[in-house]
Scaffold this motif. Structure first.
Motif, PDB file in Angstrom:
ATOM      1  N   ARG A 107      -5.720   4.193  10.485  1.00  0.00           N
ATOM      2  CA  ARG A 107      -5.860   3.759   9.092  1.00  0.00           C
ATOM      3  C   ARG A 107      -6.112   2.250   9.026  1.00  0.00           C
ATOM      4  O   ARG A 107      -6.859   1.777   8.197  1.00  0.00           O
ATOM      5  CB  ARG A 107      -4.608   4.123   8.293  1.00  0.00           C
ATOM      6  N   ARG A 157      -1.200  14.434  -1.854  1.00  0.00           N
ATOM      7  CA  ARG A 157      -0.068  14.030  -1.021  1.00  0.00           C
ATOM      8  C   ARG A 157       0.347  15.256  -0.208  1.00  0.00           C
ATOM      9  O   ARG A 157       0.273  16.391  -0.684  1.00  0.00           O
ATOM     10  CB  ARG A 157       1.112  13.555  -1.870  1.00  0.00           C
ATOM     11  N   THR A 161      -2.850   1.161  -4.798  1.00  0.00           N
ATOM     12  CA  THR A 161      -3.086   2.599  -4.634  1.00  0.00           C
ATOM     13  C   THR A 161      -3.033   3.290  -5.995  1.00  0.00           C
ATOM     14  O   THR A 161      -2.518   2.730  -6.965  1.00  0.00           O
ATOM     15  CB  THR A 161      -1.985   3.233  -3.756  1.00  0.00           C
ATOM     16  N   ILE A 162      -3.541   4.530  -6.001  1.00  0.00           N
ATOM     17  CA  ILE A 162      -3.422   5.359  -7.199  1.00  0.00           C
ATOM     18  C   ILE A 162      -2.019   5.979  -7.231  1.00  0.00           C
ATOM     19  O   ILE A 162      -1.306   5.918  -8.234  1.00  0.00           O
ATOM     20  CB  ILE A 162      -4.493   6.468  -7.200  1.00  0.00           C
ATOM     21  N   GLY A 163      -1.620   6.561  -6.116  1.00  0.00           N
ATOM     22  CA  GLY A 163      -0.312   7.220  -6.042  1.00  0.00           C
ATOM     23  C   GLY A 163       0.814   6.203  -6.127  1.00  0.00           C
ATOM     24  O   GLY A 163       0.684   5.059  -5.669  1.00  0.00           O
ATOM     25  N   ASN A 169      -9.797   4.328  -6.262  1.00  0.00           N
ATOM     26  CA  ASN A 169     -10.568   4.919  -5.159  1.00  0.00           C
ATOM     27  C   ASN A 169     -10.941   6.375  -5.440  1.00  0.00           C
ATOM     28  O   ASN A 169     -11.178   7.164  -4.521  1.00  0.00           O
ATOM     29  CB  ASN A 169      -9.820   4.769  -3.831  1.00  0.00           C
ATOM     30  N   GLY A 218      -9.431   8.051   0.408  1.00  0.00           N
ATOM     31  CA  GLY A 218      -9.748   7.009  -0.579  1.00  0.00           C
ATOM     32  C   GLY A 218     -10.250   5.708   0.034  1.00  0.00           C
ATOM     33  O   GLY A 218     -10.452   4.717  -0.675  1.00  0.00           O
ATOM     34  N   HIS A 219     -10.484   5.713   1.354  1.00  0.00           N
ATOM     35  CA  HIS A 219     -10.741   4.443   2.044  1.00  0.00           C
ATOM     36  C   HIS A 219     -12.196   3.974   2.069  1.00  0.00           C
ATOM     37  O   HIS A 219     -12.681   3.525   3.106  1.00  0.00           O
ATOM     38  CB  HIS A 219     -10.208   4.526   3.475  1.00  0.00           C
ATOM     39  N   ARG A 232       0.859  -1.187   0.000  1.00  0.00           N
ATOM     40  CA  ARG A 232       0.000   0.000   0.000  1.00  0.00           C
ATOM     41  C   ARG A 232       0.898   1.240   0.000  1.00  0.00           C
ATOM     42  O   ARG A 232       2.117   1.098  -0.121  1.00  0.00           O
ATOM     43  CB  ARG A 232      -0.917  -0.042   1.223  1.00  0.00           C
ATOM     44  N   SER A 233       0.320   2.398   0.206  1.00  0.00           N
ATOM     45  CA  SER A 233       1.115   3.623   0.069  1.00  0.00           C
ATOM     46  C   SER A 233       2.146   3.789   1.182  1.00  0.00           C
ATOM     47  O   SER A 233       3.057   4.607   1.067  1.00  0.00           O
ATOM     48  CB  SER A 233       0.189   4.839   0.068  1.00  0.00           C
ATOM     49  N   VAL A 234       2.023   3.012   2.260  1.00  0.00           N
ATOM     50  CA  VAL A 234       2.906   3.225   3.408  1.00  0.00           C
ATOM     51  C   VAL A 234       4.268   2.552   3.257  1.00  0.00           C
ATOM     52  O   VAL A 234       5.185   2.817   4.033  1.00  0.00           O
ATOM     53  CB  VAL A 234       2.233   2.724   4.712  1.00  0.00           C
ATOM     54  N   HIS A 252      -5.213  10.368   6.314  1.00  0.00           N
ATOM     55  CA  HIS A 252      -4.981   9.819   4.964  1.00  0.00           C
ATOM     56  C   HIS A 252      -5.991   8.696   4.681  1.00  0.00           C
ATOM     57  O   HIS A 252      -5.599   7.563   4.379  1.00  0.00           O
ATOM     58  CB  HIS A 252      -3.539   9.318   4.820  1.00  0.00           C
TER      59      HIS A 252
HETATM   60  O1  LIG Z   1      -4.546   5.433  -3.640  1.00  0.00           O
HETATM   61  C1  LIG Z   1      -3.758   6.227  -3.104  1.00  0.00           C
HETATM   62  O2  LIG Z   1      -2.862   6.829  -3.717  1.00  0.00           O
HETATM   63  C2  LIG Z   1      -3.875   6.488  -1.652  1.00  0.00           C
HETATM   64  O3  LIG Z   1      -3.363   7.424  -1.126  1.00  0.00           O
HETATM   65  C3  LIG Z   1      -4.672   5.497  -0.908  1.00  0.00           C
HETATM   66  O4  LIG Z   1      -5.998   5.782  -0.791  1.00  0.00           O
HETATM   67  C4  LIG Z   1      -4.067   5.215   0.422  1.00  0.00           C
HETATM   68  O5  LIG Z   1      -4.382   3.903   0.667  1.00  0.00           O
HETATM   69  P1  LIG Z   1      -3.530   2.949   1.597  1.00  0.00           P
HETATM   70  O6  LIG Z   1      -2.116   3.095   1.263  1.00  0.00           O
HETATM   71  O7  LIG Z   1      -3.825   3.340   2.978  1.00  0.00           O
HETATM   72  O8  LIG Z   1      -4.076   1.604   1.271  1.00  0.00           O
END
Ligand SMILES: O=C(O)C(=O)[C@H](O)COP(=O)(O)O
Ligand SMILES: NC(=O)C1=CN([C@@H]2O[C@H](COP(=O)(O)OP(=O)(O)OC[C@H]3O[C@@H](n4cnc5c(N)ncnc54)[C@H](O)[C@@H]3O)[C@@H](O)[C@H]2O)C=CC1
Length: 389
Positions: free
Chosen positions: A352, A215, A71-73, A96, A264-265, A48-50, A261
């Motif tokens: 989150r 972001r 994720t999109i980013g 999302n 998008g959840h 994921r984005s983390v 953050h």
């Molecule tokens: O899709 C993205 O780009 C985001 O920032 C996500 O919504 C963040 O999602 P997670 O990393 O928390 O799954």
């Protein structure tokens, strides 16, 4: 058997993988970074984005040949380093976008409740979207549902000949609502790092509404803090933070809506990400798995299709519309959760991780409307269903 390493907090993924135990050997990682021992085994990594994927992480993953981020980013992934190693890389564009549009709608609805009217310091009900891609398009539609005249600022698209966007920065800064929807980029003509800087902030209407759900570093956080100290009437909604999961507490105290953050959840957004990655993985590894069956596994996890809200025969006023939208998704609740935490990086990540199931505004149905308002509602509904370009 493919050795998969995946973020333990990827909604829907475990259920999908469980359906095909003969194909996958799965390890889950907790927190932001997998361990070296986990990386040593992995052929496919789902993040994921983390999770920051850079050369140092890749050096610990000699068997890795496939990376997917739900994720999109993609600013957390060093795409060049992946290319050098020949590792296939996928993200989930637009997945999302509807949820991010809903976040923007919820902020505006909450402002209607707080101010008793729409943010409109210019008197022209004008909104500016920065970045007219998927999330920007979804946000623009929601703002149109409230009656805003929406203009999209997107110089890259403008250069490509898109006549629906403009590149007039001054028009952006004079809008009543300004909402950021760009990827974080640090190089090139259109770099977005600190796009909203001290100079830009100083030109906003004092009562404008600034939203950032892209972001954190797209807005210069220190400059925003200093601007809010000078003009506290500026209303700010921040879903993303420059140094997250570390929060700027002084800034948080001055913004109206502070969330962890989670724009998008929605459940659909999160589960959709897991599904798209799985579909791609199955194709790339040429596995004998029925893709329609994967999709139906996911459909079972989505929340109910329709949420009814009765207006009890009353006029469909701005306040009624705002209440109805907030009944599906209320950003004020997410704001309370963050402010009620100890604001530590651990608390940010925990919020989150334990985020409650969230439906999308497209699932809202207003009932008991009079016939004139029914037409108005049908228009609004169309805007709420826009989930990308
Ligand atoms: O899709 C993205 O780009 C985001 O920032 C996500 O919504 C963040 O999602 P997670 O990393 O928390 O799954
Ligand atoms: N807070 C959250 O939960 C979420 C945040 N995001 C963030 O939002 C970003 C945007 O998402 P999408 O709209 O789906 O991406 P997208 O790729 O569909 O659209 C981005 C748009 O920004 C434009 N753009 C690039 N540089 C620009 C600049 N300097 N000025 C104006 N426009 C510029 C591009 O031309 C493009 O049209 C993602 O990259 C991600 O970082 C996305 C989803 C959820």
């Amino acid at each position: 058997m493919i050795s998969i390493l995946a973020d333990a907090n990827m909604t829907g993924l475990a259920e999908l993988l469980d359906c095909y135990p003969e194909h996958f050997e799965v390890q889950w990682y907790q927190g932001r970074t997998p361990t070296a021992a986990q990386l040593a085994q992995a052929e496919a990594l789902l993040i994921r984005s983390v999770t920051q994927v850079d050369s140092a992480l890749l050096a610990q993953a000699p068997r890795l040949r496939w990376l997917g981020t739900a994720t999109i980013g993609t600013d957390h992934v060093a795409a060049d380093a992946l290319r050098e190693r020949g590792i296939l890389f996928y993200s989930t564009p637009g997945v999302n976008a509807g949820a991010v549009g809903d976040y923007v709608a919820s902020v505006v609805a909450a402002e209607v409740m707080r101010r008793g009217e729409l943010p409109n310091p210019s008197g022209q009900l004008r909104a500016a979207i920065i970045g007219a891609g998927n999330t920007g398009t979804a946000a623009a539609a929601r703002l149109r549902a409230f009656g805003y005249q929406v203009e999209c600022y997107d110089p890259p698209r403008y250069q490509q000949g898109d006549s629906t966007v403009h590149r007039d920065w001054q028009r952006v800064l004079s809008a009543d609502v300004i909402s950021c929807h760009v990827p974080l980029t640090r190089a090139g003509t259109h770099a977005t790092h600190h796009l909203i800087d001290a100079e830009a902030l100083s030109q906003l209407h004092a009562n404008a509404l600034l939203i950032n759900a892209s972001r954190g570093s797209v807005v210069a956080e220190q400059a925003l803090l200093e601007q809010l100290q000078k003009t506290p009437e500026l209303t700010v909604a921040l879903d993303v933070w420059e140094y997250e999961p570390q929060l700027n507490r002084e800034l948080l105290a001055l913004v109206q809506y502070a969330t962890a953050h989670i724009a998008g959840h929605s459940v659909a957004g999160k589960v959709g990400g897991a599904l798209r990655l799985m579909q791609q993985l199955v194709r790339d590894f040429k596995l004998e798995v029925e893709l329609p069956e994967l999709a139906s596994q996911v459909a079972q996890r989505l929340p109910q299709a329709v949420y009814q809200y009765s207006v009890k025969g009353e006029k469909l006023s701005l306040q009624t519309l705002a209440s109805a939208l907030l009944s599906i998704y209320d950003v004020r609740y997410d704001d309370k959760l963050l402010r009620g935490s100890d604001l530590s990086p651990q608390a940010f990540d925990q919020l989150r991780k334990s985020y409650p199931a969230r439906a999308e505004l497209a699932s809202l149905e207003l009932i008991d409307l009079n016939s004139t308002d029914l037409q108005r509602w049908q228009q609004v509904q169309q805007f709420l269903q826009v989930a990308g370009r």
